[in-house]
Design a protein around this motif. Sequence first.
Motif, mmCIF file in Angstrom:
data_model
loop_
_atom_site.group_PDB
_atom_site.id
_atom_site.type_symbol
_atom_site.label_atom_id
_atom_site.label_comp_id
_atom_site.label_asym_id
_atom_site.label_seq_id
_atom_site.Cartn_x
_atom_site.Cartn_y
_atom_site.Cartn_z
ATOM 1 N N ALA A 49 1.047 78.707 -62.448
ATOM 2 C CA ALA A 49 0.973 77.892 -63.814
ATOM 3 C C ALA A 49 2.441 77.288 -65.248
ATOM 4 O O ALA A 49 2.231 76.226 -65.091
ATOM 5 C CB ALA A 49 0.780 79.411 -65.317
ATOM 6 N N PHE A 50 3.354 77.938 -64.020
ATOM 7 C CA PHE A 50 4.993 77.574 -64.002
ATOM 8 C C PHE A 50 5.115 76.087 -63.643
ATOM 9 O O PHE A 50 5.513 75.213 -64.488
ATOM 10 C CB PHE A 50 6.194 78.236 -63.702
ATOM 11 C CG PHE A 50 7.260 77.673 -64.104
ATOM 12 C CD1 PHE A 50 8.050 77.727 -65.216
ATOM 13 C CD2 PHE A 50 8.130 77.316 -62.986
ATOM 14 C CE1 PHE A 50 9.073 77.702 -64.906
ATOM 15 C CE2 PHE A 50 9.211 76.167 -62.954
ATOM 16 C CZ PHE A 50 9.984 76.712 -64.351
ATOM 17 N N MET A 51 4.211 75.865 -62.306
ATOM 18 C CA MET A 51 4.364 74.351 -61.860
ATOM 19 C C MET A 51 3.872 73.084 -62.763
ATOM 20 O O MET A 51 4.088 72.114 -62.964
ATOM 21 C CB MET A 51 4.004 74.141 -60.677
ATOM 22 C CG MET A 51 5.303 75.246 -59.574
ATOM 23 S SD MET A 51 5.034 75.019 -57.724
ATOM 24 C CE MET A 51 4.643 73.067 -57.800
ATOM 25 N N GLY A 52 2.867 73.556 -63.003
ATOM 26 C CA GLY A 52 1.531 73.155 -64.274
ATOM 27 C C GLY A 52 2.418 72.560 -65.368
ATOM 28 O O GLY A 52 2.330 71.759 -66.443
ATOM 29 N N LEU A 53 3.509 73.822 -66.005
ATOM 30 C CA LEU A 53 3.995 73.646 -67.270
ATOM 31 C C LEU A 53 5.105 72.277 -67.208
ATOM 32 O O LEU A 53 5.215 71.366 -67.863
ATOM 33 C CB LEU A 53 4.162 74.718 -67.974
ATOM 34 C CG LEU A 53 2.569 75.658 -68.335
ATOM 35 C CD1 LEU A 53 3.770 76.813 -68.844
ATOM 36 C CD2 LEU A 53 2.734 74.878 -69.613
ATOM 37 N N ALA A 54 5.605 72.654 -66.024
ATOM 38 C CA ALA A 54 6.619 71.779 -65.280
ATOM 39 C C ALA A 54 6.315 70.149 -65.374
ATOM 40 O O ALA A 54 6.991 69.550 -66.008
ATOM 41 C CB ALA A 54 7.356 72.359 -64.684
ATOM 42 N N THR A 55 5.460 70.256 -65.124
ATOM 43 C CA THR A 55 4.725 68.835 -64.197
ATOM 44 C C THR A 55 3.979 68.433 -65.607
ATOM 45 O O THR A 55 5.034 66.418 -66.133
ATOM 46 C CB THR A 55 3.734 68.911 -63.824
ATOM 47 O OG1 THR A 55 3.451 69.738 -62.060
ATOM 48 C CG2 THR A 55 2.514 67.807 -63.048
ATOM 49 N N LEU A 56 3.939 68.706 -67.095
ATOM 50 C CA LEU A 56 3.412 68.272 -68.030
ATOM 51 C C LEU A 56 4.688 68.185 -69.071
ATOM 52 O O LEU A 56 4.498 67.204 -69.834
ATOM 53 C CB LEU A 56 2.735 69.436 -69.315
ATOM 54 C CG LEU A 56 1.064 69.589 -67.989
ATOM 55 C CD1 LEU A 56 0.395 70.318 -69.292
ATOM 56 C CD2 LEU A 56 0.712 68.227 -68.702
ATOM 57 N N ALA A 57 5.508 68.646 -68.118
ATOM 58 C CA ALA A 57 6.949 68.473 -69.010
ATOM 59 C C ALA A 57 7.424 66.958 -68.939
ATOM 60 O O ALA A 57 7.796 66.651 -69.761
ATOM 61 C CB ALA A 57 7.469 70.009 -69.088
ATOM 62 N N VAL A 58 7.539 66.863 -68.160
ATOM 63 C CA VAL A 58 8.327 66.078 -66.844
ATOM 64 C C VAL A 58 7.640 64.814 -66.987
ATOM 65 O O VAL A 58 7.972 63.349 -67.703
ATOM 66 C CB VAL A 58 7.986 65.852 -65.174
ATOM 67 C CG1 VAL A 58 8.642 64.965 -64.752
ATOM 68 C CG2 VAL A 58 8.972 66.714 -65.359
ATOM 69 N N LEU A 59 5.762 65.179 -67.546
ATOM 70 C CA LEU A 59 5.256 64.132 -67.931
ATOM 71 C C LEU A 59 5.745 63.527 -69.127
ATOM 72 O O LEU A 59 5.605 62.325 -69.411
ATOM 73 C CB LEU A 59 3.910 63.896 -67.607
ATOM 74 C CG LEU A 59 3.072 63.905 -65.458
ATOM 75 C CD1 LEU A 59 1.858 64.576 -65.354
ATOM 76 C CD2 LEU A 59 3.660 62.943 -65.128
ATOM 77 N N ALA A 60 5.024 64.466 -69.999
ATOM 78 C CA ALA A 60 5.515 63.916 -71.272
ATOM 79 C C ALA A 60 7.104 63.433 -71.747
ATOM 80 O O ALA A 60 7.219 62.618 -72.648
ATOM 81 C CB ALA A 60 5.246 65.355 -72.548
#
Length: 88
Positions: free
Chosen positions: A3-14
Amino acid sequence: MMAFMGLATLAVLAVLAALVVGVIWLARRSFFAGRSEQGEKGEDVLRRRYAAGEIGDDEYRQRLAMLRGHPTEPGPADTTDRKGNPQP
């Protein structure tokens, strides 16, 4: 952990999307700087008005000089209205 890696990926994409939008906005703003609402530059509007007979030779030269950063002193011929008629 997933879940943390998924959120980190979304943050980078944003953040990347915000950067791309910001660069595009700045580029468009720089490109359209100095244009009127219809997309014409000042000199283009001046040429069109001169060609249409809305302004005379002296006014055209004076305004062109001002647009280019070389203001001239107004003379007696500069006291005309938009159609070139003398004003009191």
